[in-house]
Design an enzyme around this catalytic site. Structure first.
Site, PDB file in Angstrom:
ATOM      1  N   SER A   1       0.827  -1.201   0.000  1.00 15.17           N
ATOM      2  CA  SER A   1       0.000   0.000   0.000  1.00 15.17           C
ATOM      3  C   SER A   1       0.865   1.256   0.000  1.00 15.17           C
ATOM      4  O   SER A   1       1.665   1.449  -0.902  1.00 15.17           O
ATOM      5  CB  SER A   1      -0.965  -0.046   1.184  1.00 15.17           C
ATOM      6  OG  SER A   1      -1.976   0.921   1.051  1.00 15.17           O
TER       7      SER A   1
ATOM      8  N   ASP B   1      -2.505   6.143  -4.260  1.00 21.69           N
ATOM      9  CA  ASP B   1      -1.364   5.473  -3.642  1.00 21.69           C
ATOM     10  C   ASP B   1      -0.916   4.317  -4.540  1.00 21.69           C
ATOM     11  O   ASP B   1      -1.514   4.079  -5.589  1.00 21.69           O
ATOM     12  CB  ASP B   1      -1.729   5.028  -2.216  1.00 21.69           C
ATOM     13  CG  ASP B   1      -2.768   3.921  -2.176  1.00 21.69           C
ATOM     14  OD1 ASP B   1      -3.520   3.773  -3.157  1.00 21.69           O
ATOM     15  OD2 ASP B   1      -2.841   3.219  -1.153  1.00 21.69           O
TER      16      ASP B   1
ATOM     17  N   ASP C   1      -1.235   1.067  -4.671  1.00 18.68           N
ATOM     18  CA  ASP C   1      -2.148  -0.002  -5.080  1.00 18.68           C
ATOM     19  C   ASP C   1      -3.544   0.518  -5.424  1.00 18.68           C
ATOM     20  O   ASP C   1      -4.476  -0.255  -5.626  1.00 18.68           O
ATOM     21  CB  ASP C   1      -2.217  -1.110  -4.024  1.00 18.68           C
ATOM     22  CG  ASP C   1      -2.851  -0.661  -2.715  1.00 18.68           C
ATOM     23  OD1 ASP C   1      -2.637   0.498  -2.327  1.00 18.68           O
ATOM     24  OD2 ASP C   1      -3.550  -1.465  -2.080  1.00 18.68           O
TER      25      ASP C   1
ATOM     26  N   ASP D   1      -6.027   2.152  -3.925  1.00 19.72           N
ATOM     27  CA  ASP D   1      -7.246   2.053  -3.102  1.00 19.72           C
ATOM     28  C   ASP D   1      -7.463   3.304  -2.254  1.00 19.72           C
ATOM     29  O   ASP D   1      -8.474   3.419  -1.572  1.00 19.72           O
ATOM     30  CB  ASP D   1      -7.257   0.784  -2.233  1.00 19.72           C
ATOM     31  CG  ASP D   1      -6.156   0.740  -1.187  1.00 19.72           C
ATOM     32  OD1 ASP D   1      -5.292   1.646  -1.169  1.00 19.72           O
ATOM     33  OD2 ASP D   1      -6.145  -0.215  -0.382  1.00 19.72           O
TER      34      ASP D   1
END
Length: 462
Positions: A104, A249, A251, A253
């Site tokens: 993340s 970010d 990833d 999400d």
């Protein structure tokens, strides 16, 4: 080196000694445990795999694929992808689960295995404990040579994800196209650099200023989308006279926006704005975690819905959303969960809904931001000695404020009219995190200071 084994996945820094970092041995061990759990629980030998663009991604990907094959599991390999894309792919592929290789917003030396169930949602606390138990006991049995799993590369899910977003009734492509937005984007050299431009093109946005859209894993700045890390895109928005900036970010999400004047829309207000749009068109309930802004409650109640708070953590938000039939929810870190699509934080659907909202609003993004209640969150912490009884301390603070509305579903949250303070103990350090919110930064900080002063006084009396 660090290795964190939690119920939601395995996260660590690359390299070091096995058990002290995310080494190949640890990757194989926990992948084998998760793969075994999926087969035992679902009798389904298919798992979807995707990754962000971290430098270590290919190495980790190869180890995970080989381990799952060794268990006799078929791997649907999406390659460079996003967390929400993998979440959507799991039920579409009728798979038993999914793994996303991403740490993340953590810096480049980190990577992680995020684990999904057969619905494409993060595994529950109980399921996570089962996986960790299997890993601890090494209770996995590998397939013989004639029963090894196959690998199927699948690069169709970028388009599939975009298609299901475009099909949503509340995404108005015509309105977005007519608005003729000029948008700057910062995708921190991860997979957002593939997915965000493709989505914007599909939404009819013709002018896009791309910043760090090369998915090579070399993060040009701290990848957490906080104001102090977004100075460059703020300058681009201003110099190009863009209508707004979009930041995701690694990833994809988490989502935040930059106003046309280079100021921050505020990641807490990403969810507030999207929820405002959703609730005006489809009245219902909303959910966020206890540490998120009160502004979501305000816009929800204004639309005639009920707001509910959950413990911190995406799994907890999703569970509360299901329990309260919420039609929108998420977290104050820029995480949008829109169940009409799926139960997971999804920056891509957030972009489509927000741009529809902004296009229909018809005024600059800074004006939209000013239309919402003004709150400021102050984040503090107090360090205690390791042997201290933090639970007993929290009970004494609760007793001191027993006449105020409070909840203990996750630490202690105390409400003071439209202000609040939330105390949570850290799972990894002897500290209490103290978040407070009020209409101004000064009042929020004063509220936190008062609670910290109370804690010190209680400790003196103990």
């Amino acid at each position: 080196m660090t290795l964190i084994k939690s119920i939601s996945g395995i996260r660590g820094t690359i390299g070091g000694i096995a058990g002290n970092g995310l080494t190949p041995i640890d990757i194989v061990k926990f992948t084998a445990a998760y793969g075994s759990w999926v087969v035992n629980k679902t009798n389904n030998k298919k798992i979807v795999l995707g990754r962000d663009a971290r430098i270590s991604g290919e190495m980790v990907n190869n180890l995970v694929i080989g381990t799952l094959q060794g268990l006799g599991i078929e791997v649907i390999d999406l390659g460079l992808s996003t967390t929400p894309t993998v979440e959507i792919a799991v039920p579409m592929e009728k798979a038993g689960g999914g793994i996303i290789l991403t740490a993340s917003h953590n810096p480049k030396q980190w990577n992680a295995l995020k684990l999904l169930n057969e619905k494409g949602e993060f595994i529950s606390d109980a399921d996570g404990k089962e996986v960790l138990d299997i890993a601890e006991k090494s209770e996995f049995e590998f397939a013989d040579v004639d029963a090894l799993g196959k690998v199927t590369p699948n690069d169709t899910y970028l388009q599939k994800h975009i298609d299901v977003i475009l099909d949503l009734p509340l995404v108005d492509v015509a309105a977005i196209k007519a608005a003729n937005f000029k948008i700057a984007i910062d995708c921190v050299n991860s997979t957002g650099g593939i997915f965000v431009p493709a989505l914007l093109k599909a939404l009819g946005v013709e002018t896009v200023y791309e910043l760090y859209c090369e998915p090579n894993g070399h993060f040009p700045h701290n990848p957490e989308p906080l104001p102090e890390n977004l100075t460059e895109i703020a300058k681009v928005v201003q110099s190009k006279n863009a209508d707004l900036g979009i930041v995701v970010d690694p990833d994809v999400d988490r989502l935040c926006f930059v106003n046309e004047d280079g100021s921050m829309f505020g990641e807490e207000y990403t969810l507030v704005a999207v929820a405002d749009y959703i609730l005006k068109n489809t009245p219902g309930n909303s959910v966020s975690n206890l540490s998120s802004t009160r502004a979501l409650r305000d816009v929800t109640e204004k639309s005639g819905g009920e707001y509910h708070a959950s413990a911190v953590g995406e799994v907890n938000v999703v569970n509360k959303m299901k329990a309260t039939n919420a039609i929108i929810g998420g977290e104050g870190n820029g995480g949008i969960i829109y169940p009409e699509l799926h139960y997971g934080r999804d920056a891509l659907v957030g972009i489509a809904l927000f741009l529809t909202h902004l296009a229909q609003f018809g005024k600059p993004i800074s004006v939209l931001r000013k239309s919402y209640p003004e709150y400021h969150i102050s984040k503090n912490k107090i360090t205690l000695t390791p042997e201290m009884d933090i639970d007993a301390l929290m009970l004494k603070v609760q007793e001191r404020y027993k006449d105020q509305p409070n909840t203990t579903i996750d630490g202690l949250k105390i409400e003071f009219d439209k202000q609040w303070v939330h105390l949570r103990r850290s799972n990894t350090e002897p500290i209490i995190r103290i978040y407070s919110e009020a209409s101004t930064e000064t009042v929020a900080e004063n509220l936190a200071s008062k609670i910290i002063s109370d804690i010190k006084e209680i400790l003196k009396l103990s």
